[in-house]
Design a protein around this motif. Structure first.
Motif, short mmCIF file in Angstrom:
data_model
loop_
_atom_site.label_atom_id
_atom_site.label_comp_id
_atom_site.label_asym_id
_atom_site.label_seq_id
_atom_site.Cartn_x
_atom_site.Cartn_y
_atom_site.Cartn_z
N ALA A 72 0.97 -1.11 -0.05
CA ALA A 72 -0.36 0.12 0.06
C ALA A 72 1.34 0.85 -0.06
CB ALA A 72 -0.91 -0.09 1.29
N PRO A 73 1.89 1.09 0.85
CA PRO A 73 2.48 2.51 0.75
C PRO A 73 3.03 3.07 -0.31
CG PRO A 73 3.32 1.35 2.59
CD PRO A 73 2.23 0.12 1.99
N SER A 74 4.07 1.60 -1.27
CA SER A 74 4.26 2.02 -2.10
C SER A 74 3.39 2.02 -4.02
CB SER A 74 5.03 0.29 -3.08
OG SER A 74 5.17 0.70 -4.41
N MET A 75 2.13 1.92 -3.34
CA MET A 75 0.82 2.57 -4.37
C MET A 75 0.96 3.80 -4.57
SD MET A 75 -1.32 -0.43 -4.71
CE MET A 75 -1.95 -1.08 -2.89
N ALA A 76 0.46 4.16 -2.57
CA ALA A 76 0.50 5.80 -2.77
C ALA A 76 1.55 6.10 -3.50
CB ALA A 76 -0.57 5.64 -1.20
N GLN A 77 2.18 5.80 -3.01
CA GLN A 77 3.37 7.23 -3.31
C GLN A 77 3.68 7.83 -4.67
OE1 GLN A 77 5.53 9.84 -1.46
NE2 GLN A 77 6.66 8.00 -0.36
N LYS A 78 3.51 6.36 -5.38
CA LYS A 78 3.94 5.94 -6.85
C LYS A 78 2.50 6.97 -7.43
CE LYS A 78 7.06 2.23 -7.08
NZ LYS A 78 7.55 0.77 -7.29
N MET A 79 1.25 7.31 -7.11
CA MET A 79 0.81 7.74 -7.72
C MET A 79 -0.47 9.13 -6.74
SD MET A 79 -2.25 4.09 -9.22
CE MET A 79 -1.56 3.01 -7.58
N ASN A 80 0.82 9.55 -6.23
CA ASN A 80 0.45 10.51 -5.12
C ASN A 80 -0.39 11.02 -4.70
OD1 ASN A 80 3.25 11.93 -6.44
ND2 ASN A 80 1.59 12.47 -8.26
N GLY A 81 -0.71 10.06 -3.89
CA GLY A 81 -2.46 9.28 -3.22
C GLY A 81 -1.70 9.26 -1.62
N LEU A 82 -0.72 9.66 -1.08
CA LEU A 82 -0.71 9.48 0.73
C LEU A 82 -1.71 9.89 0.89
CD1 LEU A 82 3.05 9.67 1.19
CD2 LEU A 82 1.71 7.46 1.60
N HIS A 83 -2.04 11.44 0.68
CA HIS A 83 -3.71 11.52 1.19
C HIS A 83 -4.70 11.07 1.80
CE1 HIS A 83 -4.29 12.62 -2.88
NE2 HIS A 83 -5.31 13.22 -2.15
N LEU A 84 -4.53 9.72 0.56
CA LEU A 84 -5.83 9.05 0.40
C LEU A 84 -5.61 7.38 1.14
CD1 LEU A 84 -7.04 10.16 -3.24
CD2 LEU A 84 -8.24 10.48 -0.98
N TYR A 85 -4.26 7.78 1.60
CA TYR A 85 -3.79 5.72 1.74
C TYR A 85 -4.83 5.30 1.92
CZ TYR A 85 -0.37 2.65 4.11
OH TYR A 85 -0.53 1.46 4.70
N GLY A 86 -5.79 5.72 3.50
CA GLY A 86 -6.81 4.69 4.36
C GLY A 86 -7.95 3.97 3.60
#
Length: 462
Positions: free
Chosen positions: A40-54
C-alpha cells in the motif's frame, strides 16, 4: 465391506475437488487482502495519493460488508453456482482495475469491487459447507477454512514485499488470478449440484438496506474528515455520522453503542481492539517504508512476526481454555489487551525514535499480535455463550460485521489524519503518529469496556 461414516474425510473422492477449491479460494482472498498491507505505501507514493492512503483499506473493508450482507440475502434465490460465479466476477474485475490503476481514485474503485467480491465469496463458501458436507464433516472443513488464513498471514506480506521491491506492486494483483481460476474450475462443478433450501425471504432482509446506508454514511464521514479544516468537511462529516447511527443500532446487538454489560460490551470490546490491531499494522508499514526507508520485503517480514505471534497466542488460549473449562476467558481478554497496549506504545516509539526503530517495530508486532491472539477468539467464545437456541447465527454475523467495519472505520480515520497533516504541512511522520495515537486510544477504550463483559461460568451453564 461398508465404509462407516466416520471413515469418510473431506479429502475423499466425493468431496476432494470441493474441499481443495474452497481452501484455494479462501487462501487466495486472504493472501490478496493481507499482501496489500505491504504494498500500500508503494502504491500510494507512486500515484501521489498518500492523503488517500486509508481508503486503500477502508474501501475494501466497507465493500466487504456490503458483499457479505447482499449475498447473504440473495444466495437462496440465485443458488450457490450463480452466486459464486457473480462473486468471482466482481473480485476479478476489482483485481484488474487495481492492477491497471493510473491514479488513486481508480485504485480505490478496484478495491471496492474486490471487497464486494471477497465478502460474497466467503458467504458462498459458508453456504456451500452447509449444503455440501454432512454434519460430521463440517467441523473438519471449517477447521481447514480457518487454517487457510494462517499461511497467507505468515508469508503474504513478505512475498508481496519482495514482488514490490524487485518487480512491481502490480504483479501482486496479477499473481492471484491463476489461483482464482483454479478454484473456479474445482468448485463450480460441485456447486452446480448443490440445491438451495428454499427461496423464502430472510427475516433479516432489511439488513441489506442498513448495510448500504451505513456504507454511504461512513464514506461521507471519512471523506469529510479528510478536509475537516474546511466548513464543507465539517458538514459532510456530521451528516455522515448522523446517517451511520441508525444502521449501526440495527446491525449490532442492542446496547452495543453504549457498551451495555454482557454481550453488547463484548462486541464493543472486540470492535475497539480489532480496529486498533489492523490499523496499527497498516500504519507501521507506511512508517517503516516511507519514514524509516526500509525495503518493502523487510517491512513485510516484520508484519509477519505479528501474525506468527497471533497464531501462537491463539494456540495457547485454546489450551488454557481446555484446562480451566473456559472459566478464565474474561481474564485472558484483559491480559491480551494489556499486551496490545504495550505493543502500540512500542509502535509509536519505533516510529518516533530516530534510532532502534526496527527492534522496537519487531517487538511491538510480537506484543500486539500476541494480545490479539489471546483476545480475539476468546471474545468470540464469550459472545457465543450469550446465544440462546437459534441465535448462534445472528451473533456470528455480528462478530463478522464488527471485524470488518471497525478496522475499516479506524484505518479511514487514521488516513484522514494523515491527509490533514499533509495539507497543513505538518509532515508524514506527524500524521502517522496521530493515526497511531488514535489506535492507542481505541485499545485503551477496549480495555476499559472489557470490564463490562459478563462471562457465563461453566457451573452456571450446567
Amino acid at each position: 465391506m461398508e465404509i462407516s461414516q466416520k471413515e469418510v474425510g473431506v479429502f475423499d473422492a466425493k468431496y476432494r475437488a470441493l474441499t481443495i477449491g474452497i481452501i484455494l479460494a479462501v487462501t487466495t482472498v486472504a493472501f490478496e487482502g493481507l499482501a496489500i498491507v505491504t504494498i500500500a505505501p508503494s502504491m500510494a507514493q507512486k500515484m501521489n495519493g498518500l492523503h488517500l492512503y486509508g481508503w486503500i483499506f477502508s474501501a475494501f473493508l466497507l465493500a466487504q460488508i456490503l458483499g457479505t450482507m447482499i449475498m447473504g440475502q440473495r444466495i437462496n434465490k440465485n443458488g450457490v453456482f450463480t452466486s459464486f460465479g457473480i462473486s468471482i466476477l466482481f473480485f476479478v474485475i476489482g483485481i484488474v482495475i487495481a492492477a491497471t490503476s493510473v491514479n488513486m481514485f481508480m485504485l480505490i474503485i478496484g478495491r471496492v469491487f474486490q471487497g464486494l467480491g471477497a465478502g460474497a465469496i466467503i458467504t458462498c463458501v459458508y453456504y456451500s459447507i452447509t449444503l455440501g458436507y454432512p454434519d460430521n464433516l463440517r467441523t473438519k472443513i471449517l477447521a481447514l477454512f480457518s487454517s487457510a488464513f494462517i499461511l497467507p498471514a505468515l508469508i503474504g506480506p513478505y512475498i508481496a514485499g519482495l514482488i514490490a521491491e524487485y518487480l512491481s506492486w502490480r504483479f501482486v494483483f496479477w499473481l492471484v488470478l491463476p489461483f482464482i481460476a483454479l478454484a473456479v474450475v474445482l468448485t463450480l462443478p460441485a456447486f452446480r449440484k448443490l440445491t438451495v433450501r428454499g427461496n423464502a425471504a430472510s427475516k433479516n432482509s432489511r439488513k441489506e438496506g442498513y448495510a448500504i446506508l451505513l456504507t454511504i454514511g461512513t464514506g461521507m464521514l471519512l471523506a469529510g474528515l479528510s478536509f475537516i479544516t474546511e466548513w464543507k468537511g465539517i458538514i459532510l462529516s456530521v451528516a455522515g455520522l448522523i446517517i451511520m447511527i441508525q444502521p449501526l443500532r440495527k446491525l449490532l446487538p442492542e446496547g452495543t453503542l453504549s457498551a451495555r454489560r454482557g454481550l453488547p460490551a463484548t462486541i464493543a470490546t472486540r470492535g475497539f481492539f480489532v480496529a486498533c490491531y489492523y490499523a496499527t499494522e497498516s500504519y507501521v508499514v507506511l512508517a517503516l517504508t516511507d519514514v524509516k526507508m526500509l525495503p518493502a520485503d523487510l517491512a513485510g517480514l516484520i508484519v509477519a512476526a505479528g501474525a506468527l505471534s497471533w497464531s501462537t497466542a491463539a494456540w495457547l488460549q485454546s489450551n488454557l481454555d481446555a484446562k480451566d473449562n473456559g472459566n478464565g476467558r474474561k481474564k485472558r481478554v484483559s491480559v491480551g489487551l494489556g499486551f496490545m497496549i504495550i505493543g502500540v506504545v512500542m509502535v509509536m516509539l519505533a516510529v518516533g525514535l530516530p534510532e532502534g526503530g526496527i527492534i522496537f517495530a519487531v517487538i511491538s508486532q510480537l506484543f500486539t499480535g500476541f494480545g490479539t491472539g489471546l483476545a480475539h477468539p476468546t471474545t468470540g467464545a464469550i459472545a457465543l455463550q450469550h446465544a440462546k437456541a437459534g441465535e448462534e447465527g445472528d451473533i456470528s454475523a455480528s462478530l463478522q460485521f464488527t471485524d470488518a467495519f471497525s478496522p475499516g472505520l479506524s484505518i479511514g480515520i487514521g488516513g484522514a489524519l494523515i491527509g490533514v497533516s499533509q495539507s497543513l504541512n505538518l509532515g508524514l511522520l506527524t500524521g502517522i503518529l496521530l493515526a497511531l495515537f488514535l489506535q492507542l486510544l481505541f485499545v485503551l477504550m477496549s480495555f476499559i469496556v472489557s470490564f463490562r463483559i459478563k462471562q457465563t461460568r461453566v457451573s452456571e451453564r450446567k
